[in-house]
Design a protein around this motif. Sequence first.
Motif, short mmCIF file in Angstrom:
data_model
loop_
_atom_site.label_atom_id
_atom_site.label_comp_id
_atom_site.label_asym_id
_atom_site.label_seq_id
_atom_site.Cartn_x
_atom_site.Cartn_y
_atom_site.Cartn_z
N CYS A 42 -24.26 -25.87 2.64
CA CYS A 42 -23.44 -25.18 1.45
C CYS A 42 -23.94 -24.11 1.38
O CYS A 42 -25.29 -23.66 1.17
CB CYS A 42 -23.51 -25.94 0.16
SG CYS A 42 -22.48 -25.04 -1.22
N THR A 80 -23.70 -21.99 -1.16
CA THR A 80 -23.98 -21.73 -2.57
C THR A 80 -25.60 -22.35 -3.03
O THR A 80 -26.30 -21.78 -3.63
CB THR A 80 -22.96 -21.74 -3.60
OG1 THR A 80 -22.15 -23.03 -3.32
CG2 THR A 80 -22.04 -20.84 -3.74
N CYS A 81 -25.41 -23.66 -2.69
CA CYS A 81 -26.61 -24.37 -3.27
C CYS A 81 -27.59 -24.78 -1.90
O CYS A 81 -28.61 -25.53 -2.20
CB CYS A 81 -26.29 -25.50 -4.01
SG CYS A 81 -25.49 -27.13 -2.93
N GLU A 85 -27.32 -27.04 0.02
CA GLU A 85 -27.37 -28.65 0.25
C GLU A 85 -26.49 -29.10 1.35
O GLU A 85 -25.41 -28.57 1.66
CB GLU A 85 -27.12 -29.41 -0.94
CG GLU A 85 -27.89 -29.02 -2.17
CD GLU A 85 -29.01 -30.13 -2.00
OE1 GLU A 85 -29.01 -31.31 -1.65
OE2 GLU A 85 -30.22 -29.84 -2.23
N SER A 139 -22.63 -31.54 -4.73
CA SER A 139 -23.91 -31.13 -5.72
C SER A 139 -23.51 -30.06 -6.64
O SER A 139 -23.89 -29.96 -7.61
CB SER A 139 -25.15 -30.95 -4.75
OG SER A 139 -25.15 -29.74 -3.82
N CYS A 140 -22.86 -28.99 -5.96
CA CYS A 140 -22.44 -27.69 -6.69
C CYS A 140 -20.95 -27.55 -7.34
O CYS A 140 -20.64 -26.70 -8.11
CB CYS A 140 -22.97 -26.48 -6.44
SG CYS A 140 -22.20 -26.00 -4.62
N SER A 199 -20.98 -26.82 -13.91
CA SER A 199 -21.87 -26.35 -14.59
C SER A 199 -21.10 -26.06 -16.04
O SER A 199 -22.02 -26.26 -17.12
CB SER A 199 -22.16 -24.83 -14.15
OG SER A 199 -20.97 -24.06 -14.04
#
Length: 80
Positions: A30, A32-33, A35, A45-46, A58
């Motif tokens: 990913c 962004t994160c 993972e 996860s994000c 979030s």
Amino acid sequence: MAEPKKRITSSRSGKRKSQIILKTKSLTICPTCKEPNIPHRVCASCGYYKGEDILKLSQKAKAKEERRKAREDEEKAEVK
Ligand SMILES: [Zn+2]
């Protein structure tokens, strides 16, 4: 009721079932994160996909935290 025309031998069903094998899924990282996640899917996860916040995890977490605080404040007020 429909009947099979010929008997399926154990060798024939064995040959068919030999093709049912576990294949390792290819994973991407990913952006962004960082993972690992399944390609062409929203990151678990994000919640981002193609740089866009799809699941808004979030915001949901913030809202949940606010609700929890509000509930705690109510409970404190009831005790007093
Ligand atoms: Zn992610």
